[in-house]
Structures are given as structure tokens and as C-alpha cells.
Design a protein around this motif. Structure first.
Motif, PDB file in Angstrom:
ATOM      1  N   GLY A  77       0.828  -1.198   0.000  1.00  0.00           N
ATOM      2  CA  GLY A  77       0.000   0.000   0.000  1.00  0.00           C
ATOM      3  C   GLY A  77       0.858   1.241   0.000  1.00  0.00           C
ATOM      4  N   PRO A  78       0.241   2.406  -0.230  1.00  0.00           N
ATOM      5  CA  PRO A  78       0.994   3.668  -0.212  1.00  0.00           C
ATOM      6  C   PRO A  78       1.752   3.838   1.105  1.00  0.00           C
ATOM      7  CG  PRO A  78      -1.234   4.003  -1.048  1.00  0.00           C
ATOM      8  CD  PRO A  78      -1.191   2.601  -0.532  1.00  0.00           C
ATOM      9  N   GLY A  79       2.966   4.357   1.004  1.00  0.00           N
ATOM     10  CA  GLY A  79       3.804   4.514   2.184  1.00  0.00           C
ATOM     11  C   GLY A  79       4.728   3.340   2.431  1.00  0.00           C
ATOM     12  N   GLN A  80       4.657   2.343   1.545  1.00  0.00           N
ATOM     13  CA  GLN A  80       5.565   1.190   1.609  1.00  0.00           C
ATOM     14  C   GLN A  80       6.492   1.246   0.399  1.00  0.00           C
ATOM     15  OE1 GLN A  80       4.294  -2.818   0.292  1.00  0.00           O
ATOM     16  NE2 GLN A  80       4.568  -3.437   2.440  1.00  0.00           N
ATOM     17  N   LEU A  81       7.784   1.127   0.634  1.00  0.00           N
ATOM     18  CA  LEU A  81       8.766   1.103  -0.451  1.00  0.00           C
ATOM     19  C   LEU A  81       8.885  -0.318  -0.993  1.00  0.00           C
ATOM     20  CD1 LEU A  81      11.083   2.209  -2.203  1.00  0.00           C
ATOM     21  CD2 LEU A  81      12.605   1.876  -0.224  1.00  0.00           C
ATOM     22  N   VAL A  82       8.570  -0.480  -2.271  1.00  0.00           N
ATOM     23  CA  VAL A  82       8.703  -1.766  -2.943  1.00  0.00           C
ATOM     24  C   VAL A  82       9.853  -1.659  -3.940  1.00  0.00           C
ATOM     25  CG1 VAL A  82       7.568  -3.457  -4.436  1.00  0.00           C
ATOM     26  CG2 VAL A  82       6.249  -2.265  -2.668  1.00  0.00           C
ATOM     27  N   ILE A  83      10.748  -2.634  -3.917  1.00  0.00           N
ATOM     28  CA  ILE A  83      11.859  -2.654  -4.861  1.00  0.00           C
ATOM     29  C   ILE A  83      11.899  -4.017  -5.528  1.00  0.00           C
ATOM     30  CG2 ILE A  83      14.352  -2.481  -5.180  1.00  0.00           C
ATOM     31  CD1 ILE A  83      14.517  -0.493  -2.971  1.00  0.00           C
ATOM     32  N   TYR A  84      11.814  -4.012  -6.868  1.00  0.00           N
ATOM     33  CA  TYR A  84      11.870  -5.239  -7.656  1.00  0.00           C
ATOM     34  C   TYR A  84      13.238  -5.353  -8.314  1.00  0.00           C
ATOM     35  CZ  TYR A  84       6.807  -5.439  -7.037  1.00  0.00           C
ATOM     36  OH  TYR A  84       5.549  -5.508  -6.495  1.00  0.00           O
ATOM     37  N   ALA A 118      18.111  -3.613  13.259  1.00  0.00           N
ATOM     38  CA  ALA A 118      17.282  -4.637  12.616  1.00  0.00           C
ATOM     39  C   ALA A 118      18.160  -5.818  12.234  1.00  0.00           C
ATOM     40  CB  ALA A 118      16.597  -4.063  11.374  1.00  0.00           C
ATOM     41  N   ALA A 119      17.503  -6.954  11.990  1.00  0.00           N
ATOM     42  CA  ALA A 119      18.251  -8.158  11.621  1.00  0.00           C
ATOM     43  C   ALA A 119      17.331  -9.123  10.889  1.00  0.00           C
ATOM     44  CB  ALA A 119      18.823  -8.839  12.860  1.00  0.00           C
ATOM     45  N   PRO A 120      17.890  -9.979  10.025  1.00  0.00           N
ATOM     46  CA  PRO A 120      17.106 -11.069   9.429  1.00  0.00           C
ATOM     47  C   PRO A 120      16.903 -12.188  10.438  1.00  0.00           C
ATOM     48  CG  PRO A 120      19.356 -11.135   8.626  1.00  0.00           C
ATOM     49  CD  PRO A 120      19.263  -9.936   9.515  1.00  0.00           C
ATOM     50  N   ARG A 121      16.028 -13.145  10.067  1.00  0.00           N
ATOM     51  CA  ARG A 121      15.798 -14.339  10.873  1.00  0.00           C
ATOM     52  C   ARG A 121      16.082 -15.564  10.033  1.00  0.00           C
ATOM     53  NH1 ARG A 121       9.910 -14.061  13.686  1.00  0.00           N
ATOM     54  NH2 ARG A 121       9.978 -16.229  12.996  1.00  0.00           N
ATOM     55  N   PRO A 122      16.767 -16.565  10.585  1.00  0.00           N
ATOM     56  CA  PRO A 122      17.090 -17.745   9.780  1.00  0.00           C
ATOM     57  C   PRO A 122      15.865 -18.571   9.391  1.00  0.00           C
ATOM     58  CG  PRO A 122      17.740 -18.077  12.074  1.00  0.00           C
ATOM     59  CD  PRO A 122      17.351 -16.636  11.934  1.00  0.00           C
ATOM     60  N   ASP A 123      14.798 -18.463  10.176  1.00  0.00           N
ATOM     61  CA  ASP A 123      13.629 -19.310   9.945  1.00  0.00           C
ATOM     62  C   ASP A 123      12.544 -18.634   9.121  1.00  0.00           C
ATOM     63  OD1 ASP A 123      13.192 -17.492  12.048  1.00  0.00           O
ATOM     64  OD2 ASP A 123      11.547 -18.687  12.842  1.00  0.00           O
ATOM     65  N   ALA A 124      12.711 -17.353   8.816  1.00  0.00           N
ATOM     66  CA  ALA A 124      11.660 -16.617   8.108  1.00  0.00           C
ATOM     67  C   ALA A 124      12.279 -15.457   7.350  1.00  0.00           C
ATOM     68  CB  ALA A 124      10.609 -16.095   9.099  1.00  0.00           C
ATOM     69  N   PRO A 125      12.320 -15.505   5.997  1.00  0.00           N
ATOM     70  CA  PRO A 125      12.941 -14.422   5.232  1.00  0.00           C
ATOM     71  C   PRO A 125      12.324 -13.068   5.572  1.00  0.00           C
ATOM     72  CG  PRO A 125      12.452 -16.290   3.820  1.00  0.00           C
ATOM     73  CD  PRO A 125      11.812 -16.580   5.146  1.00  0.00           C
ATOM     74  N   GLY A 126      13.148 -12.052   5.501  1.00  0.00           N
ATOM     75  CA  GLY A 126      12.701 -10.703   5.826  1.00  0.00           C
ATOM     76  C   GLY A 126      13.626 -10.075   6.837  1.00  0.00           C
ATOM     77  N   VAL A 127      13.248  -8.875   7.296  1.00  0.00           N
ATOM     78  CA  VAL A 127      14.046  -8.139   8.266  1.00  0.00           C
ATOM     79  C   VAL A 127      13.132  -7.728   9.415  1.00  0.00           C
ATOM     80  CG1 VAL A 127      15.479  -6.089   8.644  1.00  0.00           C
ATOM     81  CG2 VAL A 127      15.703  -7.381   6.517  1.00  0.00           C
ATOM     82  N   TYR A 128      13.653  -7.828  10.638  1.00  0.00           N
ATOM     83  CA  TYR A 128      12.848  -7.683  11.844  1.00  0.00           C
ATOM     84  C   TYR A 128      13.499  -6.688  12.808  1.00  0.00           C
ATOM     85  CZ  TYR A 128      10.793 -11.933  10.000  1.00  0.00           C
ATOM     86  OH  TYR A 128      10.182 -12.839   9.182  1.00  0.00           O
ATOM     87  N   VAL A 129      12.641  -5.991  13.563  1.00  0.00           N
ATOM     88  CA  VAL A 129      13.083  -5.095  14.628  1.00  0.00           C
ATOM     89  C   VAL A 129      12.421  -5.572  15.921  1.00  0.00           C
ATOM     90  CG1 VAL A 129      13.162  -2.726  15.480  1.00  0.00           C
ATOM     91  CG2 VAL A 129      13.266  -3.161  13.013  1.00  0.00           C
ATOM     92  N   GLY A 149      10.765  -9.054  -5.430  1.00  0.00           N
ATOM     93  CA  GLY A 149      11.800  -8.418  -4.623  1.00  0.00           C
ATOM     94  C   GLY A 149      11.414  -8.210  -3.178  1.00  0.00           C
ATOM     95  N   LEU A 150      11.446  -6.951  -2.715  1.00  0.00           N
ATOM     96  CA  LEU A 150      11.288  -6.638  -1.305  1.00  0.00           C
ATOM     97  C   LEU A 150      10.233  -5.546  -1.104  1.00  0.00           C
ATOM     98  CD1 LEU A 150      12.735  -3.671  -0.219  1.00  0.00           C
ATOM     99  CD2 LEU A 150      14.659  -4.835  -1.322  1.00  0.00           C
ATOM    100  N   ALA A 151       9.710  -5.497   0.119  1.00  0.00           N
ATOM    101  CA  ALA A 151       8.796  -4.442   0.533  1.00  0.00           C
ATOM    102  C   ALA A 151       9.203  -3.975   1.925  1.00  0.00           C
ATOM    103  CB  ALA A 151       7.348  -4.935   0.536  1.00  0.00           C
TER     104      ALA A 151
END
Length: 212
Positions: A77-84, A118-129, A149-151
Motif C-alpha cells: 500500500g501507499p507509504g511502503q517502499l517496494v523494490i523489484y 534490525a536483523a534477518p531471521r534464519p527461519d523466516a525471510p525478511g528483516v525484523y526489529v 523483490g522486497l517491501a
């Protein structure tokens, strides 16, 4: 020589963007430059190839689109940076796992620059705080080339995330940059994250463009 084009595209409809990604990937050969697209989408849920219907709880008027990336359901949605990232992985000599690591670490570096640990998690792709997800990843590789890509959640209405189990996780807490940085905008982070991605991919020639 490996060439990369980075496009800043503003807000773009999801379906047309997805079709453009698929068309570029299907038609490319060794002479076609890699591309990174930085944009936002209107409100939409996308359900990945492994997605289960039970993770879409109450979409309401927000459309749900079945797509060909990995992973489960997420919200844009608007306000989210999406990069392909449309990359010839064979040409770059990059494996998928290495690409995922590069994306996650680029996000971590950009957030660190804003004072967010922030950091990634080995059990779930993505970045977490602190256990809350701030960025999601979903890729597809076809003919040795990546797309999707990423959001990264920047400053958006987070309510639609409560209508799904994000990425297939029940009660997954979600967060965004504006929870930690007052006045954060997509524009603030788009160029920075694109630069971090470029730095990790190793192209010889990079061109930054606005629009198609």
C-alpha cells in the motif's frame, strides 16, 4: 561489462507492474541490462505460490492477487517502499540464497543509518526489529533471472496487515520505519536502499532513471 538500470517509478498499479516484470524476464538475453525498480503500489494483497487461503482472514474491499513469487500472503500500500530486482543471476554468478542475503543486509544497513537496529531471521525471510517484521521478501527465478523483490514498511496504514497472517505467520507483529523515525517518507529511503543494493551486486555500470 554488467549494466544495471535503477528506475524510480512513483506509485504504479500492481498488475501492470507484475506483467512488465514477467515480460522483461521472458524476453531478455545476455545483452539486456539488469534493472531495479523502486515504487509504491495502491492497496493490494498478493498471495505467493505456496500461499494458503486460510491466511487471508478478512480482505474486505482490498483486492487479492495470486502471483508467481515465493512465499505466502503480504500487503502492499501507499507509504511502503517496494523494490523489484530483475537480475541475470547466472551472469552475476549469484545464487538465490546469496541474493536474499544481499537484500536483507542492504535493508539492515539502511535502517542502521536511521538509528534502527534490525536483523534477518534464519527461519523466516525478511528483516525484523525486536521481533516485529519491518521488511518482507519474495522472489521468483526463471531462466536464471530473478524478479519480484522486497517491501519495506515506511509510513503506511498498517491496519490491512491485521486482516491477514503476514507471510503465513499467525499473529506476526508488524512495524514500520515511522514507528522509530519521525517524518520518515518513502522518498527518504528509496534512493538510500537502491544505493545499498547496487553496492552489494557488483555491476560495472549503473544508470539512475526516473520513469520508464
Amino acid at each position: 561489462m554488467t549494466q544495471l538500470i535503477v528506475r524510480s517509478l512513483g506509485e504504479q498499479p500492481y498488475l501492470e507492474t507484475w506483467e512488465a516484470m514477467k515480460a522483461l524476464t521472458a524476453s531478455r538475453d545476455d545483452a539486456v541490462a539488469d534493472e531495479i525498480w523502486c515504487l509504491e503500489h495502491p492497496r493490494v494483497y498478493t498471495q505467493g505460490q505456496a500461499g494458503k487461503a486460510e491466511h487471508i482472514l478478512a480482505p474486505g474491499s482490498i483486492p487479492v492477487i495470486q502471483v508467481d513469487r515465493g512465499g505466502q500472503v503480504t500487503y502492499h500500500g501507499p507509504g511502503q517502499l517496494v523494490i523489484y530486482l530483475m537480475l541475470d543471476l547466472q551472469r552475476l554468478k549469484l545464487g538465490v540464497r546469496t541474493l536474499v542475503n544481499e537484500i536483507e543486509q542492504a535493508i539492515v544497513r539502511v535502517l542502521a543509518g536511521a538509528g534502527i537496529t534490525a536483523a534477518p531471521r534464519p527461519d523466516a525471510p525478511g528483516v525484523y526489529v525486536s521481533g516485529a517484521k519491518i521488511a518482507s521478501l519474495g522472489l521468483r527465478v526463471r531462466r536464471g533471472c530473478s524478479f519480484h523483490g522486497l517491501a519495506l514498511n515506511i509510513a503506511m496504514d498498517m491496519e490491512p496487515f491485521r486482516r491477514i497472517n503476514p507471510c503465513g505467520f499467525v499473529d506476526m507483529p508488524m512495524c514500520q520505519v515511522s514507528d522509530f523515525v519521525t517524518g520518515a517518507t518513502v522518498a527518504d529511503f528509496s534512493g538510500k536502499l537502491a544505493q545499498e543494493l547496487v553496492a552489494g551486486l557488483g555491476h560495472d555500470q549503473v544508470e539512475f532513471l526516473s520513469g520508464w
